[in-house]
Design an enzyme around this catalytic site. Structure first.
Site, PDB file in Angstrom:
ATOM      1  N   HIS A 217       0.880  -1.165   0.020  1.00  0.00           N
ATOM      2  CA  HIS A 217       0.434  -0.007   0.275  1.00  0.00           C
ATOM      3  C   HIS A 217       0.963   1.476   0.005  1.00  0.00           C
ATOM      4  CE1 HIS A 217      -3.563   2.308  -0.545  1.00  0.00           C
ATOM      5  NE2 HIS A 217      -3.168   3.311   0.478  1.00  0.00           N
ATOM      6  N   TYR A 221       1.482   5.006  -2.861  1.00  0.00           N
ATOM      7  CA  TYR A 221       1.700   6.917  -2.662  1.00  0.00           C
ATOM      8  C   TYR A 221       3.585   6.756  -2.433  1.00  0.00           C
ATOM      9  CZ  TYR A 221      -2.310   6.080  -0.378  1.00  0.00           C
ATOM     10  OH  TYR A 221      -3.430   5.708  -0.420  1.00  0.00           O
ATOM     11  N   HIS A 368      -9.322   0.421 -11.435  1.00  0.00           N
ATOM     12  CA  HIS A 368      -8.767   1.891 -10.450  1.00  0.00           C
ATOM     13  C   HIS A 368      -7.776   2.030 -10.254  1.00  0.00           C
ATOM     14  CE1 HIS A 368      -8.560   2.957  -6.288  1.00  0.00           C
ATOM     15  NE2 HIS A 368      -7.042   2.270  -6.632  1.00  0.00           N
ATOM     16  N   PHE A 369      -6.380   0.093 -10.698  1.00  0.00           N
ATOM     17  CA  PHE A 369      -5.058   1.225 -10.584  1.00  0.00           C
ATOM     18  C   PHE A 369      -4.727   1.778 -11.914  1.00  0.00           C
ATOM     19  CE2 PHE A 369      -4.097  -3.486 -10.503  1.00  0.00           C
ATOM     20  CZ  PHE A 369      -3.762  -3.853 -11.874  1.00  0.00           C
ATOM     21  N   HIS A 370      -5.556   1.442 -13.227  1.00  0.00           N
ATOM     22  CA  HIS A 370      -5.338   2.060 -14.278  1.00  0.00           C
ATOM     23  C   HIS A 370      -5.501   3.375 -13.717  1.00  0.00           C
ATOM     24  CE1 HIS A 370      -4.343  -2.100 -16.287  1.00  0.00           C
ATOM     25  NE2 HIS A 370      -3.201  -1.238 -17.011  1.00  0.00           N
ATOM     26  N   ARG A 433      -9.932 -10.553 -12.345  1.00  0.00           N
ATOM     27  CA  ARG A 433      -9.482 -10.341 -12.725  1.00  0.00           C
ATOM     28  C   ARG A 433      -7.754 -11.228 -13.043  1.00  0.00           C
ATOM     29  NH1 ARG A 433      -6.080  -6.996  -7.515  1.00  0.00           N
ATOM     30  NH2 ARG A 433      -4.721  -7.153  -9.052  1.00  0.00           N
ATOM     31  N   ARG A 434      -6.826 -10.909 -13.106  1.00  0.00           N
ATOM     32  CA  ARG A 434      -5.574 -12.166 -13.431  1.00  0.00           C
ATOM     33  C   ARG A 434      -6.000 -13.175 -14.203  1.00  0.00           C
ATOM     34  NH1 ARG A 434      -5.622 -11.030  -7.154  1.00  0.00           N
ATOM     35  NH2 ARG A 434      -3.563  -9.556  -6.876  1.00  0.00           N
TER      36      ARG A 434
HETATM   37 FE1  HAS Z   1      -5.606   1.624  -4.761  1.00  0.00          FE
HETATM   38  C1  HAS Z   1      -6.285  -1.919  -4.098  1.00  0.00           C
HETATM   39  C2  HAS Z   1      -7.868   1.913  -1.687  1.00  0.00           C
HETATM   40  C3  HAS Z   1      -5.571   5.562  -3.858  1.00  0.00           C
HETATM   41  C4  HAS Z   1      -3.472   1.554  -6.816  1.00  0.00           C
HETATM   42  N1  HAS Z   1      -4.636   1.221  -5.652  1.00  0.00           N
HETATM   43  C5  HAS Z   1      -4.821  -0.367  -5.058  1.00  0.00           C
HETATM   44  C6  HAS Z   1      -4.200  -1.598  -6.631  1.00  0.00           C
HETATM   45  C7  HAS Z   1      -3.546  -0.732  -6.648  1.00  0.00           C
HETATM   46  C8  HAS Z   1      -3.376   0.979  -6.187  1.00  0.00           C
HETATM   47  C9  HAS Z   1      -1.987  -0.693  -7.183  1.00  0.00           C
HETATM   48  O1  HAS Z   1      -9.636  -0.442   0.069  1.00  0.00           O
HETATM   49  C10 HAS Z   1      -4.163  -2.807  -6.527  1.00  0.00           C
HETATM   50  C11 HAS Z   1      -3.272  -4.268  -6.185  1.00  0.00           C
HETATM   51  C12 HAS Z   1      -2.956  -5.343  -6.657  1.00  0.00           C
HETATM   52  O2  HAS Z   1      -2.763  -5.472  -7.423  1.00  0.00           O
HETATM   53  O3  HAS Z   1      -4.163  -5.925  -6.035  1.00  0.00           O
HETATM   54  N2  HAS Z   1      -6.678   3.618  -2.629  1.00  0.00           N
HETATM   55  C13 HAS Z   1      -7.145   3.180  -2.015  1.00  0.00           C
HETATM   56  C14 HAS Z   1      -8.092   4.934  -1.212  1.00  0.00           C
HETATM   57  C15 HAS Z   1      -7.240   5.430  -2.265  1.00  0.00           C
HETATM   58  C16 HAS Z   1      -6.176   4.822  -3.023  1.00  0.00           C
HETATM   59  C17 HAS Z   1      -8.039   4.504  -0.131  1.00  0.00           C
HETATM   60  N3  HAS Z   1      -5.052   3.109  -5.350  1.00  0.00           N
HETATM   61  C18 HAS Z   1      -4.570   4.826  -4.508  1.00  0.00           C
HETATM   62  C19 HAS Z   1      -3.746   5.654  -5.553  1.00  0.00           C
HETATM   63  C20 HAS Z   1      -2.908   4.845  -6.494  1.00  0.00           C
HETATM   64  C21 HAS Z   1      -3.408   2.820  -5.956  1.00  0.00           C
HETATM   65  C22 HAS Z   1      -2.987   7.166  -5.712  1.00  0.00           C
HETATM   66  C23 HAS Z   1      -1.952   4.206  -7.401  1.00  0.00           C
HETATM   67  C24 HAS Z   1      -0.699   5.406  -7.477  1.00  0.00           C
HETATM   68  N4  HAS Z   1      -6.879   0.867  -3.830  1.00  0.00           N
HETATM   69  C25 HAS Z   1      -6.914   0.954  -2.056  1.00  0.00           C
HETATM   70  C26 HAS Z   1      -7.712  -0.413  -2.336  1.00  0.00           C
HETATM   71  C27 HAS Z   1      -7.749  -1.437  -2.906  1.00  0.00           C
HETATM   72  C28 HAS Z   1      -6.767  -1.162  -3.267  1.00  0.00           C
HETATM   73  C29 HAS Z   1      -8.828  -0.747  -0.517  1.00  0.00           C
HETATM   74  C30 HAS Z   1      -7.566  -2.942  -2.689  1.00  0.00           C
HETATM   75  C31 HAS Z   1      -8.331  -3.679  -3.796  1.00  0.00           C
HETATM   76  C32 HAS Z   1      -8.504  -5.414  -3.308  1.00  0.00           C
HETATM   77  O4  HAS Z   1     -10.109  -5.968  -2.984  1.00  0.00           O
HETATM   78  O5  HAS Z   1      -8.240  -6.101  -3.982  1.00  0.00           O
HETATM   79  C33 HAS Z   1      -6.851   6.734  -1.263  1.00  0.00           C
HETATM   80  O6  HAS Z   1      -5.588   7.156  -1.255  1.00  0.00           O
HETATM   81  C34 HAS Z   1      -7.759   8.271  -3.094  1.00  0.00           C
HETATM   82  C35 HAS Z   1      -7.388   8.997  -1.830  1.00  0.00           C
HETATM   83  C36 HAS Z   1      -7.518  10.347  -3.226  1.00  0.00           C
HETATM   84  C37 HAS Z   1      -8.720  11.284  -3.279  1.00  0.00           C
HETATM   85  C38 HAS Z   1      -8.708  11.601  -4.711  1.00  0.00           C
HETATM   86  C39 HAS Z   1      -8.306  13.651  -4.887  1.00  0.00           C
HETATM   87  C40 HAS Z   1      -7.858  14.278  -5.346  1.00  0.00           C
HETATM   88  C41 HAS Z   1      -7.344  15.402  -5.916  1.00  0.00           C
HETATM   89  C42 HAS Z   1      -7.170  15.569  -7.413  1.00  0.00           C
HETATM   90  C43 HAS Z   1      -8.344  17.202  -7.457  1.00  0.00           C
HETATM   91  C44 HAS Z   1      -8.402  17.763  -8.181  1.00  0.00           C
HETATM   92  C45 HAS Z   1      -7.785  18.854  -8.623  1.00  0.00           C
HETATM   93  C46 HAS Z   1      -8.386  19.576 -10.350  1.00  0.00           C
HETATM   94  C47 HAS Z   1      -7.457  20.111  -8.057  1.00  0.00           C
HETATM   95  C48 HAS Z   1      -9.607  11.876  -2.199  1.00  0.00           C
HETATM   96  C49 HAS Z   1      -6.188  15.707  -5.075  1.00  0.00           C
HETATM   97  C50 HAS Z   1      -9.804  20.211 -10.012  1.00  0.00           C
HETATM   98  C51 HAS Z   1      -9.694  21.287 -11.238  1.00  0.00           C
HETATM   99  C52 HAS Z   1     -10.583  21.864 -12.349  1.00  0.00           C
HETATM  100  C53 HAS Z   1     -10.341  22.183 -13.383  1.00  0.00           C
HETATM  101  C54 HAS Z   1     -12.332  21.262 -11.771  1.00  0.00           C
END
Ligand code: HAS
Length: 543
Positions: A217, A221, A368-370, A433-434
């Site tokens: 995990h 980050y 999700h991860f793509h 998957r996989r």
């Molecule tokens: Fe995830 C599975 C939960 C973030 C990558 N994640 C994965 C896997 C990968 C991955 C690779 O709880 C699969 C691993 C495998 O092979 O099995 N993930 C989360 C949560 C977050 C999260 C809670 N993941 C990421 C990020 C990744 C990533 C970042 C890669 C870089 N993930 C999970 C969970 C699994 C999981 C479970 C397991 C699922 C399972 O059952 O297998 C959080 O960090 C997300 C928080 C993000 C936000 C978004 C904030 C938005 C922002 C953009 C603002 C936009 C602006 C533009 C400013 C709340 C900062 C505005 C402009 C205008 C003009 C309007």
């Protein structure tokens, strides 16, 4: 102008990262074709072999090498030319990592390590594969030591209480990486290597997966934080604005260190052998790690709006129009940010215990991860390389390359929307998957998945064309673009921002709290795993 020796170190890392990106992308394209039933692989190449190459080369190698190249360049820019010892240690790290990468790639191509990028036991690879991984990790530790060393020497020579924001973030990112990879080192050295050599017959699967996700995990980050470094430090300068708050930026990185590690159980919510209480506890911490991303979103909105209003934008959303949409250095990371809104929401769904029952091990997770690593992070990295490569090679980003970069970004965004959208939807229908192409003996449910898998192949093809375009731009910027001076954009902090409390740079405090949280989240459940250990499993090589 960057010191030539520092530029060479960064370029060495970037070169390996782009080679890995290219090979990994070919594997990705072929996978989508196989999975949709469109082609069969020749020369007895296996689907899972390809999937391993894709995952290892893109998720582990492209990212890590790119990040190290970017961090070295930014440290050299903000703290000054690298001191001799840190630079030499960086090269040593590079050599070790490149050797490990080469060895791992050969083993995967020889079908001796078809274990996917998570190398879950009881799938077993050649011991040399695990030894190759050790080289990659130890090499990356040398890079971490070299960056910490640079920071330490810089601080003691300049007597500055606060380091430059970029360098502070680089040190934090490498600290997170080091603490996280301790889990990986433990499972590889104590479990996988002895088991694959045959010194022991059995492996404890639950412990190996727990140690993997202790690392897995925070790994996500480790990919995200360098993208955030670009958003916090580089983007304000590119758009003609200012950094909203240095203190807020540093605090968000502190929170990532604290909360991104003790949360690995959210990848194991369906795993037996871990009590619900501890899963629940780690899910709470998972929700804590969302906070620094929300802080980042807030901060970026503030930067965009303030910059826009200074340029005379009116109305609630007038600032959106005056953003430099035609500048690829902004456009590519901005697409990454916009995609992160649904991508992050998907993460929150994954982390919710009940919803995880629906999506776990389905193509939803692949979707999700793509969106996260392969879109938000990758698009930001592409946006960085359009100015970083000319900066390092003493060339310039020409208007034609800028335009091609915009086209590349649009292609990537569309390709990923199609591919990842299809993955999310078909994942909700239950497609696992996989897995390679299968209709499960023409079961009607599985047959209904095929159109989505064809959509994935269409999206994958657009993505592959975008990679070819990227490779052309990168090659042009490295070797053909006109000579000139390109800037490494580093933003200044808003005058009205609060001053940064020195406590944010108190490493003993933050690493201490991080260690305490890890101990609280893992000690008792880990003790249970050892106390109630199953007999363990032999190794299997299915493909
Ligand atoms: Fe995830 C599975 C939960 C973030 C990558 N994640 C994965 C896997 C990968 C991955 C690779 O709880 C699969 C691993 C495998 O092979 O099995 N993930 C989360 C949560 C977050 C999260 C809670 N993941 C990421 C990020 C990744 C990533 C970042 C890669 C870089 N993930 C999970 C969970 C699994 C999981 C479970 C397991 C699922 C399972 O059952 O297998 C959080 O960090 C997300 C928080 C993000 C936000 C978004 C904030 C938005 C922002 C953009 C603002 C936009 C602006 C533009 C400013 C709340 C900062 C505005 C402009 C205008 C003009 C309007």
């Amino acid at each position: 102008m960057i010191d030539k020796r520092d530029a060479n170190l960064s370029l060495a890392f970037l070169t390996v990262s782009f080679i890995a990106l290219f090979i990994g992308a070919i594997a990705g394209l072929l996978q989508t074709f196989v999975r949709s039933g469109a082609v069969e692989l020749p020369l007895s190449i296996g689907y899972y072999q390809l999937l391993t190459a894709h995952g290892v080369l893109l998720a582990l190698i492209f990212t890590t090498f790119f990040i190290l190249g970017f961090l070295y360049a930014g440290i050299s820019k903000t703290m000054g030319t690298l001191y001799d010892v840190p630079r030499r240690t960086g090269w040593l790290g590079f050599v070790m990592m490149t050797f490990g990468t080469g060895l791992a790639t050969v083993l995967i191509l020889l079908n001796k390590a078809t274990v996917l990028y998570t190398f879950y036991a009881p799938l077993q690879a050649s011991p040399w594969f695990y030894i190759a991984l050790v080289h990659v990790v130890v090499g990356s530790w040398l890079c971490a030591f070299s960056m910490w060393n640079q920071y330490y020497i810089w601080k003691s020579r300049t007597k500055n209480k606060l380091s430059p924001l970029f360098s502070y973030m680089a040190v934090m990112t490498m600290t997170l990486w080091f603490v996280a990879t301790l889990g990986l080192a433990a499972t590889v050295l104590l479990q996988f290597i002895p088991w694959s050599i045959g010194w022991v017959d059995k492996i404890d699967i639950l412990i190996s997966r727990t140690l993997f996700w202790y690392f897995g995990h925070p790994l996500v980050y480790f990919w995200l934080l360098p993208a955030y470094m670009c958003w916090y430090v580089v983007i304000p300068k590119i758009i003609g604005g200012k950094i909203f708050s240095d203190a807020l930026a540093r605090l968000s990185f502190v929170l990532f260190l604290l909360f991104s590690i003790p949360v690995g159980f959210h990848h194991q919510l369906l795993e037996p052998g871990i009590s619900h209480t501890w899963k629940f506890f780690q899910v709470i911490l998972t929700f804590m790690v969302i906070v620094p991303s929300l802080m980042t979103a807030f901060s970026m909105f503030a930067v965009f709006e303030t910059a826009g209003r200074k340029k005379g934008a009116k109305g609630l959303f007038g600032w959106i129009k005056v953003l430099p949409w035609r500048d690829v250095r902004f456009f590519a990371p901005m697409m990454g940010m916009l995609i992160f809104i649904p991508a992050g929401a998907g993460g929150i769904i994954n982390a919710s215990h009940q919803l995880n029952q629906v999506i776990h091990n389905t193509l939803w997770v692949t979707g999700h991860f793509h969106l996260t690593v392969a879109s938000t992070v990758a698009l930001t990295f592409f946006g960085i390389c359009y100015w970083l490569i000319p900066y390092l090679t003493g060339r310039t980003l020409t208007p034609r390359m800028n335009k091609l970069g915009i086209i590349q970004t649009i292609m990537w965004t569309i390709g990923m929307a199609i591919m990842s959208g299809a993955m999310h939807i078909v994942g909700l229908f239950g497609a696992p998957r996989r897995t390679s192409y299968t209709t499960y003996a023409d079961h009607s449910l599985a047959v209904d998945w095929i159109p989505y898998q064809i959509a994935m192949a269409v999206g994958g093809t657009i993505l592959f064309l975008a990679i070819i375009l990227l490779m052309y731009i990168v090659w042009f910027l490295a070797f053909k673009a006109p000579k000139g001076l390109m800037d490494f954009p580093v933003g200044e902090v808003e005058e009205s921002a609060v001053s940064t409390p020195v406590i944010l740079e108190n490493w003993k405090l933050w690493v201490g709290i991080c260690a305490m949280l890890i101990l609280i989240a893992y000690t008792i459940p880990f003790g249970h795993m050892i106390e109630h250990a199953p007999p363990g499993s032999s190794g299997y090589k299915f493909w």
